[in-house]
Design a protein around this motif. Structure first.
Motif, PDB file in Angstrom:
ATOM      1  N   SER A 144       0.788  -1.100   0.037  1.00  0.00           N
ATOM      2  CA  SER A 144      -0.171  -0.126   0.040  1.00  0.00           C
ATOM      3  C   SER A 144       0.980   1.272   0.088  1.00  0.00           C
ATOM      4  N   MET A 145       1.940   1.407   0.859  1.00  0.00           N
ATOM      5  CA  MET A 145       2.712   2.586   1.005  1.00  0.00           C
ATOM      6  C   MET A 145       3.417   2.700  -0.428  1.00  0.00           C
ATOM      7  N   ARG A 146       3.686   1.844  -0.948  1.00  0.00           N
ATOM      8  CA  ARG A 146       4.743   1.937  -2.508  1.00  0.00           C
ATOM      9  C   ARG A 146       3.543   2.606  -3.450  1.00  0.00           C
ATOM     10  N   ARG A 147       2.228   2.208  -3.296  1.00  0.00           N
ATOM     11  CA  ARG A 147       1.357   2.752  -4.266  1.00  0.00           C
ATOM     12  C   ARG A 147       0.887   4.394  -3.769  1.00  0.00           C
ATOM     13  N   TRP A 148       1.048   4.440  -2.531  1.00  0.00           N
ATOM     14  CA  TRP A 148       0.517   5.998  -2.016  1.00  0.00           C
ATOM     15  C   TRP A 148       1.647   6.643  -1.373  1.00  0.00           C
ATOM     16  N   LYS A 149       2.138   7.570  -1.955  1.00  0.00           N
ATOM     17  CA  LYS A 149       3.198   8.343  -1.667  1.00  0.00           C
ATOM     18  C   LYS A 149       2.852   9.134  -0.506  1.00  0.00           C
ATOM     19  N   ASP A 150       1.600   9.588  -0.474  1.00  0.00           N
ATOM     20  CA  ASP A 150       1.213  10.711   0.545  1.00  0.00           C
ATOM     21  C   ASP A 150       1.314   9.960   1.642  1.00  0.00           C
ATOM     22  N   ILE A 151       0.732   8.553   1.650  1.00  0.00           N
ATOM     23  CA  ILE A 151       0.873   7.799   3.096  1.00  0.00           C
ATOM     24  C   ILE A 151       2.198   7.683   3.529  1.00  0.00           C
ATOM     25  N   ARG A 152       3.053   7.303   2.701  1.00  0.00           N
ATOM     26  CA  ARG A 152       4.428   6.794   2.776  1.00  0.00           C
ATOM     27  C   ARG A 152       5.475   7.858   3.395  1.00  0.00           C
ATOM     28  N   THR A 153       5.052   8.965   2.791  1.00  0.00           N
ATOM     29  CA  THR A 153       5.838  10.258   3.195  1.00  0.00           C
ATOM     30  C   THR A 153       5.232  11.088   4.413  1.00  0.00           C
TER      31      THR A 153
END
Length: 845
Positions: A144-153
């Motif tokens: 999921s975090m690979r797909r969603w940069k806003d969540i990853r960062t």
């Protein structure tokens, strides 16, 4: 279901839920906010109906979704993805069982997959990642975090670090990755990273910072610390845990800023804790101990410490938090560089004892209220904290900003680590989207005090009584008599409707005739909002003055009569049973549940009865506000459990004498009307509207309030030249009425009597009222009656003949002084309290 008329005497709960779903569809988020803010799964039925597109209870929708989760798809058309996601979010934050949790994840995953690209799905995606990490679904979280940069960062990538937390992996190399990600929040502000000292204690209690990595500027400042102004740091504690307390004190004495004194206040912990406080004092000669003879509460203890401070600046710290070594230096430098600022706070990284920052649905970086640093002189001038059990930090910061003319500044640096403990004093008062109502109660009370007081009145003295109303659960002592009342009036007291002024007049009358009165605020679904609002200023004034008390749904109080001023209050109730007890419940209905066509349903009599019994353990008696409501109740209330007498709308005529004295007759008749916030019914067509309120200038037409409905009928882009429209904030109701000769009302009393209050105000102000003939059942000869095409004729007839006009004024005044007087309301209520309810027709089994 929405486009056809219904029989309003045979409406179903599905009809009601469909109507609420339809009305709130354009205001996404409000229903989900109400589910969490009121701790009420009854509101989930509205979201379920939005999701399914039909009126359906959540329990029924849940069964269908569980079957779909098992592979059986019963849906003929796609469900509403946003409504489904909101339900999933509510369930995941407050699951009742494992199946709820699994269903919530299924609903969120399915909804997110169906959201349009760029849709507002971040809060749902974030919650899902939180869940994956907390429940060990590492691969799903990483994917999921690979797909969603806003969540990853988010928050400097802390969620990636949480995957490597020691409680989730045994790999020492990954532990280093976790600590590196933890420190990213500090490195972003050029602050020294934290490390862990060896030991067996909880990770939180092994925190340290590498002093070699503190900036040169700070080191140079520290070496001259003896010449610097003193900063006093106050830590109040009552029977603290050993490790957490010593961790907190150690973090202060290890500050890079050396010119400190540390004042520890032992708030009556007792002899069993003496050694612990002495151990803290042994850390550093700058640590001193103050003791109270008994436990007085955190803010009383802080006041003792803050008033003992010798420093130019004073600040606090919770006894179980940790301050970064650069915290005091950063705040000191900011205050020195900004002499006009009243104070500053730093942010905190919220963690449990294992330094995990992950809490389902919560951010990990928060404002730290206890970190406020201010000039000691300003603290003393303001008079200190109000000595209540909770919530005084924010009150003081807001008051300090008012008194100094400069709001407190929140620095972005996360220079504290805030321990989130399971046994925290405040733990039971916060959940995602929910604060205990006492928080709203105290904030509404102190903000009214702030806004209505002169600066001198905001400067408290140590022995001063509390200047505003404080929730029962936040007071140190309660008098026995404070738990019992003659009447508790239940209403939505936020002031959104136009009837609050009349409710207040009725409450004042109850007090004047010697009854003890409390108010209970419960929100009406008519006014759903995403945020918490304060109480109306006028009712808050009565509460703060002690004229009436405010009680909460979970206060253990009692009353002879629980007066529920609006049935809609009972429609969607909190899940928990109320601790308020009453001998009798009176439900006052001022309108039927729906309009003539069975649309715009507001409440269900059966639902209201059920909730009254299950939440308050009393079978209610219904009372109508007028004959048209009685017509409905006599057919709809089970067992005809209706009070034999109407409780007519009332008014305190003395409040409108000034408007009457300022009235002046005009050469051209002045007609007008008020468009209340709760809405009004305009004539059905453009010809009917212009016949009632002419456009040709023959009458001087004035309105106060919103006339959007009228403008839509006219089909005009702007207000007609012959009309004047006053915004409510530009002209008071009394000033508006004093400018009129005739108050012309359009509406249907069989649908709603919202306009009756405005009509009574006009009558009390000496304005002749004209209304449709259907109102004669309510007002008799106190009002003139005319259809739309007859209004001008009536106006000119009475405007020409002053004797006729004054005769009509006298009839209206007589009715206001007798049938509609607030004194009449008081007599009815006194009889109910002293003599009990008159025998209702029938029984309610």
């Amino acid at each position: 279901m929405s486009g056809t008329d219904r029989d309003r005497f045979t409406l179903t709960r599905g009809d009601l839920l469909y109507d609420y779903a339809d009305r709130t569809r354009k205001h996404r988020g409000v229903v989900a906010a109400c589910v969490t803010r009121h701790a009420s799964t009854q509101y989930l039925d509205i979201l379920a109906s939005q999701c399914a597109g039909v009126g359906i209870a959540w329990a029924d929708l849940r069964e269908r979704l569980v079957r779909q989760m098992s592979g059986v798809n019963e849906w003929a058309s796609p469900r509403d993805a946003l409504a489904q996601a909101e339900i999933g979010r509510v369930l995941l934050l407050n699951p009742t069982d494992k199946l709820d949790e699994e269903l919530a994840v299924f609903m969120l995953e399915d909804s997110i997959a169906r959201f349009p690209r760029g849709g507002s799905s971040k809060r749902f995606r974030l919650l899902l990642v939180h869940y994956y990490i907390l429940h060990g679904h590492r691969a799903a979280a990483q994917r999921s975090m690979r797909r969603w940069k806003d969540i990853r960062t988010l928050e400097f990538g802390y969620l990636t670090g949480e995957l490597y937390h020691p409680v989730r992996t045994e790999d020492p190399a990954e532990h280093e990755l976790w600590l590196d990600h933890f420190n990213a929040s500090l490195r972003a502000y050029d602050r020294a990273p934290v490390s862990l000292i060896d030991g067996d204690s909880a990770l939180f209690d092994r925190l340290a910072a590498d002093r070699d990595e503190l900036s040169t500027t700070h080191d140079e400042a520290a070496t001259s610390g003896g010449e610097m102004p003193l900063v006093s740091v106050v830590v109040a504690a009552y029977r603290p845990g050993r490790d957490e307390f010593l961790t907190s004190i150690r973090s202060i004495v290890e500050q890079s800023f050396l010119s400190l004194e540390v004042i520890v206040v032992d708030d009556g912990s007792g002899s069993g804790w003496s050694n612990l406080f002495e151990d803290a004092q042994s850390f550093d000669p700058r640590v001193s101990i103050l003791r109270t003879s008994s436990n007085r509460g955190a803010y009383a203890a802080r006041n003792l410490g803050f008033r003992s401070a010798r420093g130019k600046y004073v600040t606090g710290q919770d006894h179980d938090d940790w301050s970064h070594p650069e915290r005091m230096q950063a705040q000191f430098e900011y205050m020195e560089a900004n002499p006009d600022v009243s104070g500053c706070r730093v942010r905190g990284i919220a963690c449990n004892s294992d330094l995990s920052r992950l809490r389902l649905g919560y951010p990990s970086i928060v404002r730290n209220a206890s970190s406020l640093m201010m000039r000691t002189s300003d603290f003393l001038a303001a008079g200190g904290f109000v000595e209540i059990r909770k919530a005084a930090d924010t009150e003081f910061a807001e008051r300090l900003g008012i008194l100094t003319g400069s709001p407190v500044v929140d620095l972005p640096d996360p220079l504290t680590i805030v321990r989130i403990a399971d046994n925290s004093l405040s733990r039971d008062e916060f959940k995602v989207g929910w604060n205990h109502p006492a928080r709203r109660q105290v904030k509404s009370a102190y903000r009214y005090w702030h806004s209505s007081s002169r600066h001198l009145e905001l400067r408290m003295s140590p022995e001063q009584e509390l200047p505003f109303s404080v929730p029962r659960r936040y007071r140190s002592q309660l008098r026995t008599e404070e738990g019992s009342f003659d009447v508790i009036v239940v209403d939505d007291w936020r002031g959104f409707s136009g009837s609050v002024a009349h409710r207040l007049a009725e409450i004042r009358e109850l007090v004047d005739i010697g009854l003890s009165v409390a108010v209970l605020h419960l929100e009406s679904p008519q006014w759903m909002t995403t945020t918490i609002h304060p109480l109306d200023a006028d009712i808050q004034s009565l509460i703060n003055a002690g004229t009436v008390s405010e009680v909460l749904y979970d206060d253990e109080v009692s009353a002879s009569v629980l007066l529920i001023s609006d049935p809609r209050i009972l429609q969607f109730m909190p899940d928990a049973e109320s601790l308020v007890s009453a001998d009798r419940i009176l439900v006052v209905a001022d309108s039927p549940p729906a309009d003539r066509e069975g649309r715009h349903i507001q409440y269900s009599v059966n639902d209201c009865n059920t909730n009254a019994v299950t939440k308050f353990n009393v079978h209610p008696v219904w009372v109508s506000r007028g004959p048209f409501v009685r017509d409905f109740l006599e057919k709809a209330v089970e067992g005809n459990r209706i009070h034999p007498h109407d409780l007519l709308p009332s008014i305190d005529e003395s409040e409108w004498v000034d408007a009457r004295s300022r009235r002046r007759r005009s050469p051209i008749p002045v007609v007008g009307s008020t468009a209340s916030r709760s809405g009004r019914i305009w004539p059905a067509s453009r010809p009917a509207l212009t016949a009632t309120y002419p456009l040709d200038g023959s009458l001087d037409v004035r309105f106060r309030g919103e006339i959007t409905g009228a403008m839509q009928l006219l089909g005009l882009p702007s207000t007609p030249p012959a009309w004047i429209v006053y915004p409510p904030e530009a002209l008071s109701e009394a000033d508006f009425l004093s400018s009129l000769d005739f108050y012309v009302h359009t509406g249907d009393p069989s649908v709603s009597i919202d306009g009756v209050n405005e009509m009574l105000e006009a009558m009390a102000s000496g304005v002749v009222v004209i209304a449709p003939p259907s109102y004669k059942r309510i007002f008799g000869d106190a009002v003139l009656y005319a259809g739309g095409g007859e209004v001008s004729t009536v106006v000119f007839t009475y405007h020409k003949d002053i004797e006729l006009y004054e005769a009509q004024q006298r009839k209206a005044s007589a009715a206001v002084a007798t049938r509609f007087s607030v004194r009449q309301f008081g007599r009815h209520m006194r009889a109910l309290v002293l003599d009990g309810l008159p025998e209702a027709r029938g029984t309610h089994e």
